[in-house]
Scaffold this motif. Structure first.
Motif, short mmCIF file in Angstrom:
data_model
loop_
_atom_site.label_atom_id
_atom_site.label_comp_id
_atom_site.label_asym_id
_atom_site.label_seq_id
_atom_site.Cartn_x
_atom_site.Cartn_y
_atom_site.Cartn_z
N UNK A 151 19.17 -33.90 -28.48
CA UNK A 151 20.55 -33.45 -28.58
C UNK A 151 20.63 -32.44 -29.71
N UNK A 152 21.17 -31.27 -29.38
CA UNK A 152 21.30 -30.18 -30.36
C UNK A 152 22.79 -29.86 -30.48
N UNK A 153 23.32 -29.99 -31.67
CA UNK A 153 24.73 -29.72 -31.90
C UNK A 153 24.88 -28.29 -32.42
N UNK A 154 25.56 -27.47 -31.64
CA UNK A 154 25.79 -26.08 -32.01
C UNK A 154 27.07 -26.02 -32.82
N UNK A 155 26.92 -26.13 -34.13
CA UNK A 155 28.07 -26.21 -35.04
C UNK A 155 28.22 -24.89 -35.80
N UNK A 156 28.45 -23.83 -35.04
CA UNK A 156 28.66 -22.50 -35.62
C UNK A 156 29.94 -21.93 -35.04
N UNK A 157 30.55 -20.94 -35.70
CA UNK A 157 31.75 -20.33 -35.13
C UNK A 157 31.44 -19.72 -33.76
N UNK A 158 32.44 -19.70 -32.90
CA UNK A 158 32.22 -19.15 -31.56
C UNK A 158 31.73 -17.71 -31.62
N UNK A 159 32.19 -16.95 -32.59
CA UNK A 159 31.79 -15.55 -32.71
C UNK A 159 30.29 -15.38 -32.95
N UNK A 160 29.64 -16.43 -33.45
CA UNK A 160 28.20 -16.39 -33.75
C UNK A 160 27.37 -17.10 -32.71
N UNK A 161 28.01 -17.84 -31.81
CA UNK A 161 27.28 -18.74 -30.91
C UNK A 161 26.31 -18.01 -29.98
N UNK A 162 26.74 -16.91 -29.38
CA UNK A 162 25.88 -16.19 -28.44
C UNK A 162 24.61 -15.70 -29.12
N UNK A 189 13.43 -22.15 -26.51
CA UNK A 189 13.20 -23.40 -27.23
C UNK A 189 14.28 -24.44 -26.92
N UNK A 190 15.40 -23.99 -26.36
CA UNK A 190 16.49 -24.92 -26.03
C UNK A 190 16.37 -25.48 -24.63
N UNK A 191 15.35 -25.06 -23.89
CA UNK A 191 15.18 -25.57 -22.53
C UNK A 191 14.95 -27.09 -22.56
N UNK A 192 15.66 -27.80 -21.70
CA UNK A 192 15.54 -29.24 -21.66
C UNK A 192 16.40 -29.98 -22.67
N UNK A 193 17.10 -29.26 -23.51
CA UNK A 193 17.94 -29.89 -24.53
C UNK A 193 19.37 -30.08 -24.03
N UNK A 194 20.05 -31.04 -24.62
CA UNK A 194 21.48 -31.22 -24.43
C UNK A 194 22.17 -30.51 -25.58
N UNK A 195 22.98 -29.54 -25.27
CA UNK A 195 23.64 -28.73 -26.30
C UNK A 195 25.10 -29.14 -26.40
N UNK A 196 25.50 -29.65 -27.54
CA UNK A 196 26.91 -29.97 -27.77
C UNK A 196 27.58 -28.76 -28.44
N UNK A 197 28.52 -28.17 -27.73
CA UNK A 197 29.28 -27.04 -28.26
C UNK A 197 30.56 -27.57 -28.89
N UNK A 238 23.68 -36.82 -16.68
CA UNK A 238 22.74 -37.41 -17.64
C UNK A 238 23.02 -36.91 -19.05
N UNK A 239 23.32 -35.62 -19.16
CA UNK A 239 23.65 -35.05 -20.47
C UNK A 239 24.91 -35.70 -21.02
N UNK A 240 25.88 -35.88 -20.14
CA UNK A 240 27.13 -36.50 -20.55
C UNK A 240 26.91 -37.93 -21.02
N UNK A 241 26.04 -38.66 -20.32
CA UNK A 241 25.73 -40.04 -20.70
C UNK A 241 25.05 -40.08 -22.07
N UNK A 242 24.15 -39.15 -22.32
CA UNK A 242 23.45 -39.10 -23.61
C UNK A 242 24.43 -38.84 -24.75
N UNK A 243 25.34 -37.90 -24.52
CA UNK A 243 26.32 -37.57 -25.55
C UNK A 243 27.30 -38.73 -25.75
N UNK A 244 27.67 -39.38 -24.66
CA UNK A 244 28.56 -40.54 -24.78
C UNK A 244 27.93 -41.63 -25.65
#
Length: 206
Positions: free
Chosen positions: A61-72, A81-89, A151-157
């Motif tokens: 699980x990778x939490x993307x905790x940056x401003x939206x303007x920087x996210x892209x 490197x993020x392939x296969x990861x669950x990304x929480x925006x 599955x991603x939703x279950x992991x985050x839950x």
């Protein structure tokens, strides 16, 4: 517990990292500024580690905790490197003057971020309806989330439960549009009707 990677070192990153560390997760902090990542990891003082910006995160699980303007740009820097990861925006795509959302009509920040991710990565929208300072105080709060992958939703839950939050599924990722609008509404409420930023949304469903 598991390893949770957090990209970012601001107040929201610190609030989530603090709860995750307290719950017994190994927290990996990653930032463009290694000194900021180290400072946050040291503050956690619970076996927290730092990662290399742009390298494969240690957590599933990778939490993307940056401003939206920087996210892209951040997503592009990490690339495959993020392939296969669950990304929480966690970001809210607000205009600088907080007058509205900057996303294209019919889309959300989460959906736009998803476009830049590898096919095997799955975005879950969460945390954007909780103010960082309220999250940091502790207590059981409601955490609304939206995602396309079950599955991603279950992991985050499971993760949200582990850090003392009540996960509430609002539907597929397109519902992130509604969650981001709710985030904007909360700011309007704080500035106008409530007169305070010390509140959280609660779904009284027992």
């Amino acid at each position: 517990m598991s390893t949770i990677s957090i990209i970012g070192s601001g107040s929201m990153a610190a609030a989530i990292a603090g709860r995750a560390a307290k719950a017994g997760h190994t927290v990996e902090v990653v930032s463009r500024d290694p000194a900021k990542a180290r400072a946050l990891a040291d503050k956690l003082a619970a076996g927290a580690i730092t990662g290399t910006y742009g390298a494969a995160p240690a957590g599933d699980i990778v939490i993307l905790a940056v401003p939206y303007s920087a996210a892209a740009a951040v997503v592009a820097d990490f690339g495959k490197t993020l392939n296969g990861k669950v990304i929480i925006d966690v970001a809210n795509p607000f205009a600088p003057d907080l007058s509205g959302l900057v996303t294209p009509p019919g889309s959300s920040g989460a959906e736009e971020i998803a476009k830049g991710l590898p096919a095997g990565a799955h975005v879950v929208k969460a945390f954007n309806t909780i103010f960082g300072h309220v999250l940091a105080k502790g207590g059981r709060l409601d955490a609304f989330m939206a995602a396309d992958d079950a599955q991603a939703k279950a992991s985050v839950s499971t993760f949200l439960e582990s850090i003392g939050l009540r996960p509430l599924d609002v539907g597929d990722l397109h519902m992130a549009q509604t969650l981001e609008a709710l985030g904007l509404m909360m700011i309007g409420l704080a500035k106008n009707g409530a007169g305070t930023w010390n509140f959280a949304m609660n779904a009284d469903i027992g």
